[in-house]
Design a protein around this motif. Structure first.
Motif, PDB file in Angstrom:
ATOM      1  N   UNK A 249       0.805  -1.238   0.000  1.00 14.81           N
ATOM      2  CA  UNK A 249       0.000   0.000   0.000  1.00 14.81           C
ATOM      3  C   UNK A 249       0.828   1.273   0.000  1.00 14.81           C
ATOM      4  N   UNK A 347      -3.788  11.023  -9.305  1.00 19.98           N
ATOM      5  CA  UNK A 347      -3.434  10.790  -7.912  1.00 19.98           C
ATOM      6  C   UNK A 347      -2.113  10.085  -7.793  1.00 19.98           C
TER       7      UNK A 347
ATOM      8  N   UNK B 121      -8.163  -1.034   1.847  1.00 16.57           N
ATOM      9  CA  UNK B 121      -7.948  -2.467   1.657  1.00 16.57           C
ATOM     10  C   UNK B 121      -7.522  -3.179   2.939  1.00 16.57           C
ATOM     11  N   UNK B 205     -12.077  -2.924  -1.088  1.00 14.79           N
ATOM     12  CA  UNK B 205     -11.150  -2.034  -0.392  1.00 14.79           C
ATOM     13  C   UNK B 205     -10.653  -0.983  -1.368  1.00 14.79           C
ATOM     14  N   UNK B 206     -10.521   0.246  -0.901  1.00 17.28           N
ATOM     15  CA  UNK B 206     -10.008   1.302  -1.794  1.00 17.28           C
ATOM     16  C   UNK B 206      -9.199   2.298  -0.983  1.00 17.28           C
ATOM     17  N   UNK B 207      -8.069   2.669  -1.538  1.00 14.81           N
ATOM     18  CA  UNK B 207      -7.269   3.721  -0.909  1.00 14.81           C
ATOM     19  C   UNK B 207      -7.926   5.045  -1.235  1.00 14.81           C
ATOM     20  N   UNK B 208      -7.980   5.907  -0.220  1.00  9.75           N
ATOM     21  CA  UNK B 208      -8.743   7.144  -0.372  1.00  9.75           C
ATOM     22  C   UNK B 208      -8.130   8.118  -1.356  1.00  9.75           C
ATOM     23  N   UNK B 209      -6.883   7.901  -1.742  1.00  8.18           N
ATOM     24  CA  UNK B 209      -6.278   8.842  -2.684  1.00  8.18           C
ATOM     25  C   UNK B 209      -6.504   8.432  -4.142  1.00  8.18           C
ATOM     26  N   UNK B 210      -7.313   7.393  -4.361  1.00 10.42           N
ATOM     27  CA  UNK B 210      -7.602   6.999  -5.742  1.00 10.42           C
ATOM     28  C   UNK B 210      -8.988   7.510  -6.128  1.00 10.42           C
ATOM     29  N   UNK B 211      -8.967   8.614  -6.834  1.00 12.79           N
ATOM     30  CA  UNK B 211     -10.220   9.319  -7.118  1.00 12.79           C
ATOM     31  C   UNK B 211     -11.217   8.448  -7.876  1.00 12.79           C
ATOM     32  N   UNK B 212     -10.737   7.638  -8.819  1.00 14.29           N
ATOM     33  CA  UNK B 212     -11.704   6.862  -9.600  1.00 14.29           C
ATOM     34  C   UNK B 212     -12.397   5.823  -8.728  1.00 14.29           C
ATOM     35  N   UNK B 213     -11.671   5.299  -7.732  1.00 16.37           N
ATOM     36  CA  UNK B 213     -12.303   4.329  -6.831  1.00 16.37           C
ATOM     37  C   UNK B 213     -13.279   5.025  -5.882  1.00 16.37           C
ATOM     38  N   UNK B 215     -14.955   7.626  -6.722  1.00 15.11           N
ATOM     39  CA  UNK B 215     -16.120   7.910  -7.566  1.00 15.11           C
ATOM     40  C   UNK B 215     -17.053   6.708  -7.633  1.00 15.11           C
ATOM     41  N   UNK B 246      -2.382   8.151   9.078  1.00 14.50           N
ATOM     42  CA  UNK B 246      -3.119   8.168   7.811  1.00 14.50           C
ATOM     43  C   UNK B 246      -4.631   8.011   8.022  1.00 14.50           C
ATOM     44  N   UNK B 248      -6.433   9.818   9.597  1.00  8.51           N
ATOM     45  CA  UNK B 248      -7.010  11.163   9.414  1.00  8.51           C
ATOM     46  C   UNK B 248      -7.436  11.368   7.962  1.00  8.51           C
ATOM     47  N   UNK B 249      -6.503  11.094   7.051  1.00  3.01           N
ATOM     48  CA  UNK B 249      -6.836  11.263   5.632  1.00  3.01           C
ATOM     49  C   UNK B 249      -7.978  10.340   5.231  1.00  3.01           C
TER      50      UNK B 249
END
Ligand SMILES: Nc1nc2c(ncn2[C@@H]2O[C@H](COP(=O)(O)OP(=O)(O)OP(=O)(O)O)[C@@H](O)[C@H]2O)c(=O)[nH]1
Ligand SMILES: Nc1nc2c(ncn2[C@@H]2O[C@H](COP(=O)(O)OP(=O)(O)OP(=O)(O)O)[C@@H](O)[C@H]2O)c(=O)[nH]1
Ligand SMILES: [Mg+2]
Ligand SMILES: [Mg+2]
Lengths: 457, 316
Positions: A249, A347, B121, B205-213, B215, B246, B248-249
């Protein structure tokens, strides 16, 4: 939420205009900020303390170079020391044993062991032509074995058939034996997630190790881990002869302090990093990149590498030739956007760049993000070939058709065409000004993110 | 965790169970604070050390500073015992956590009450859904699960097994990469038709910095509103206690995307302190509806501010 260390240090040193050697007071002042930055990056406290003490020793009395500020000087010292502590570049795998070489994957629940097992098999196949056998020893998590079987299939790697009722040690032995008899080079053992304080399960994985004598024992850990990283690493190391760490990650926006914590308490090299969910998202570890990230300076090394790896050079040359002739069309724009997406999207790229905070805000304000890229692409793809060649034919009704075909609005179509118009105007001037001059002359927002910038392609 | 420990835990009730879960956690923190405060006059140097102890529990710098300042106001320059200092700190932490210790509230007017579960994730979404479903079934509710993770290998299989364990239906599509939003919509319609009381939607699961996920998650949230403008009624964000700052984000971005209604913190049975929830509570005030303390189906507990704070500081 986090200020970059550079900003902090510069603020701390603003008052200091004096040059010469760094005094103890300067250093103490600066290192307070370093401590804050490291803690905010999730480096474990005990490791931060050692680190700061070591840097202090190096820094006191160091000459401040004429060309830099004391803040920059301390950053350099901190960065260099961090790189040193993070260890070697790209530690290779010790697989030169009598085949099959066993690789044992261990770690906490959900850290990414199963995914990394499949990624690693694929990497070894591609890089070394090693024939790998994957085996799941996870008899506990629901559908864990099916998960590895599916991943193996996706990667084109053989997976040891599931035999119901076998325990982890029995499966490990069967995997080893199968690999030996069937001539595999490597056998990768994926284990169930376990807590480092779970005696029963730590005994189990130690027994698996004893039964299979792995050439590599990898601790798979989440790069987003906080202060607990030291406990996890220390205790796994105490129970297993860990030979390397895999951090997963890294594609997140965590600051990755766990890398330093784990490396410092185990002395084990970080061998690989996971940079996504897809099976090719496993990369070599570069200490300089992670060091910059921990310090909040962006990962320039990785950015450059990524650009090199994904930008299609022939394509870039072809485009340059077109630009020279002033014949840049919407097809070319579409290719640029695709290129951008391939590099991890906005991103992916933004995360690697220094000073992202501010840029990110500007981009967010301008609504520039991956979904915009996707929508722009959809708009172009909804045009006919002729329209893409010659956008001048796009009247109102055509634009409406394109908007509905691409699931966007007519405003978005108009905006894209306006941007394209501005770009082609610029492109025509390129002969006179050269690429760099042209890019500088662009009005803010006119340049789609995929457009090649001087330094990148 | 071993079978016997699990049984013992169940017998001795919540507090003992929580303490057992947090014991290893607390040990580290209480050791370090115990070592710091040894019945002396509380001075600045000691406060600094206390602050560091809180930092190493993942409370984060700002929160640690604030807590220590509050302590300084009460006790600076006074003779203090170890007990006293810990008690005061636990009190401060509990004060912050009390307002967010709120269990999941199901509104019977919603038919079904739709719960959307999201997160980064591997944090424990699918497992938590299994545990939640089990609790609700035990309360006599009808529950339907939706295998909205159409991406990860065997994610559907995993949820199906949890569905069997919790004795509830699982709606899934066979093909991977299927449209999660479409599936959620269909499942919602089906649950409505059947009169199911609770619908829980698992997501990839999705990392918050992936905008398409992100969306994609927004889209799931959006399509559900077509059937009921108030759906989803509860959006849960699952956080892993081992995660550091992290978190927080994660909260910030997920909240921005789909207006999170509650948090679940998992893996508190390890040594990770989960102290970041203190900072999250101050910053976002989102309810912490449950905590995960193991991999078994009944390893889900309510979050109790007092007990959590005291256990965090090694107090009984
Ligand atoms: N974004 C991202 N996701 C990852 C990475 N590595 C793994 N994942 C995801 O993390 C989640 C957990 O991965 P798994 O491989 O199942 O983790 P595990 O350690 O095998 O989990 P257990 O067997 O339950 O302990 C999955 O959703 C993976 O897709 C990575 O490098 N980046
Ligand atoms: N020790 C412990 N493990 C847990 C807890 N909750 C979940 N897990 C484990 O964590 C791992 C990941 O859990 P999942 O439920 O698959 O996580 P997820 O968020 O659905 O993962 P993805 O769908 O891959 O993003 C599994 O091995 C679970 O058994 C908990 O409270 N304590
Ligand atoms: Mg696994
Ligand atoms: Mg899941």
């Amino acid at each position: 939420m986090f200020d970059s260390l550079t900003n902090r240090l510069n603020a701390a040193f603003e008052r200091l205009t004096r040059r010469g050697a760094l005094s103890e007071a300067d250093v103490t002042e600066g290192l307070r900020e370093v401590r804050v930055a490291l803690l905010e990056a999730d480096v474990a406290l005990s490791v931060v303390k050692d680190f700061v003490a070591q840097v202090k020793e190096k820094a006191i009395g160091a000459e401040v170079l004429r060309s830099v500020t004391p803040g920059q000087q301390i950053i350099k010292l901190v960065h260099d020391h961090l790189v040193e502590m993070l260890g070697e570049d790209e530690s290779e795998f010790e697989l030169a044993v009598e085949p099959p070489a066993v690789i044992l994957m261990a770690g906490l629940q959900g850290s990414g062991k199963t995914t990394t097992s499949a990624k690693l098999a694929l990497r070894l196949l591609r890089q070394r032509k090693s024939r790998c056998l994957l085996a799941s020893l996870d008899t506990r998590r629901p559908a864990a074995m099916e998960q590895l079987a599916v991943l193996g299939k996706q990667a084109g790697i053989d997976v040891l058939p599931i035999v119901a009722g076998q325990n982890a040690i029995a499966i490990a032995k069967r995997a080893h034996e199968t690999a030996r008899l069937e001539g595999y080079d490597v056998v990768i053992l994926d284990t169930a997630g376990r807590l480092h304080v779970d005696e029963e399960l730590m005994d189990e994985v130690a027994a698996v190790h004893a039964a299979t004598r792995p050439a590599e024992t990898l601790l798979v850990a989440d790069a987003l881990t906080g202060q607990d990283a030291v406990n996890v690493a220390r205790q796994f190391k105490a129970r297993l002869p860990v030979t390397g760490i895999v951090l997963t990650r890294i594609d997140g926006d965590g600051r990755g302090g766990a890398a330093l914590s784990m490396r410092a308490v185990t002395g084990c090299p970080i061998k690989l990093i996971g940079v996504g969910e897809k099976l090719d998202a496993l990369e070599a570890f570069h200490p300089a990149g992670i060091a910059s990230r921990i310090l909040g300076m962006g990962d320039i090394v990785s950015l450059v590498e990524k650009a090199q790896a994904t930008v299609d050079h022939k394509e870039a040359e072809r485009l340059a030739a077109k630009v020279q002739k002033g014949a840049f069309d919407l097809d070319d724009l579409a290719k640029q956007i695709q290129q951008m997406k391939k590099m991890g999207g906005m991103d992916g790229l933004m995360g690697l760049l220094p000073g992202v905070g501010k840029v990110k805000k500007q981009l967010a304000a301008a609504k520039v993000d991956d979904s915009m890229l996707a929508r722009q692409l959809a708009i172009i793809q909804s045009m006919t070939k002729a329209e893409r060649r010659n956008p001048k034919v796009l009247n109102g009704s055509r634009r409406r058709r394109i908007a509905s075909g691409s699931g966007t609005t007519i405003q978005e179509v108009n905006r894209l065409l306006k941007q394209f118009q501005q770009m082609s105007d610029m492109v025509k001037k390129v002969g006179k000004m050269g690429m760099k001059g042209m890019l500088r002359g662009l009005p803010a927002g006119a340049l789609p993110p995929g457009f090649p910038r001087g330094g990148l392609s | 965790m071993s079978q016997s420990a699990e049984k013992a835990g169940r017998k001795s009730g919540f507090f003992a169970r929580l303490k057992a879960g947090l014991a290893k956690t607390a040990q580290g923190l209480s050791d370090s604070i115990g070592a710091i405060i040894t019945g002396r006059t509380l001075d600045r140097a000691m406060l600094d050390q206390l602050e560091e102890a809180l930092i190493s529990a993942d409370l984060g710098l700002a929160t640690a500073e604030e807590l220590v300042e509050a302590l300084a106001k009460q006790k600076l320059g006074r003779e203090v015992s170890d007990e006293e200092v810990r008690g005061a700190l636990a009190g401060e932490i509990a004060r912050i956590l009390l307002p967010v210790a709120r269990p999941l509230a199901l509104d019977p007017a919603n038919k079904p009450h739709v719960i959307l579960v999201a997160g980064v994730n591997g944090t424990g979404k699918t497992t938590t859904i299994g545990k939640l479903a089990h609790q609700m079934r035990a309360e006599g509710r009808s529950v339907m699960l939706v295998a909205g993770d159409t991406f990860r290998a065997a994610a559907v299989e995993q949820l199906k097994i949890w569905g069997q364990r919790a004795d509830c239906a699982v709606i899934a599509r066979a093909e991977t990469g299927a449209d999660a939003a479409g599936l959620a919509f269909d499942a919602f319609a089906e649950a409505k038709a059947k009169g199911t009381e609770v619908l829980i939607i698992d997501t990839a699961g999705r990392l918050q910095n992936k905008a398409h996920l992100m969306d994609e998650l927004k889209k799931i949230d959006r399509v559900l509103k077509k059937l009921d403008p108030s759906a989803p009624h509860t959006r849960l964000l699952v956080l892993d206690a081992t995660t550091g700052q992290n978190a927080h984000n994660q909260v910030e971005v997920f909240k921005e995307a789909v207006k999170i209604d509650g948090l679940v913190m998992t893996k508190l049975d390890g040594t990770a302190k989960g102290g970041v929830v203190v900072a999250l509570a101050k910053r976002f005030g989102l309810p912490i509806v449950a905590i995960g303390v193991g991999e078994a189906i009944d390893d889900l507990r309510p979050f109790e501010a007092e007990a959590f704070s005291r256990a965090l500081l090694g107090l009984s």
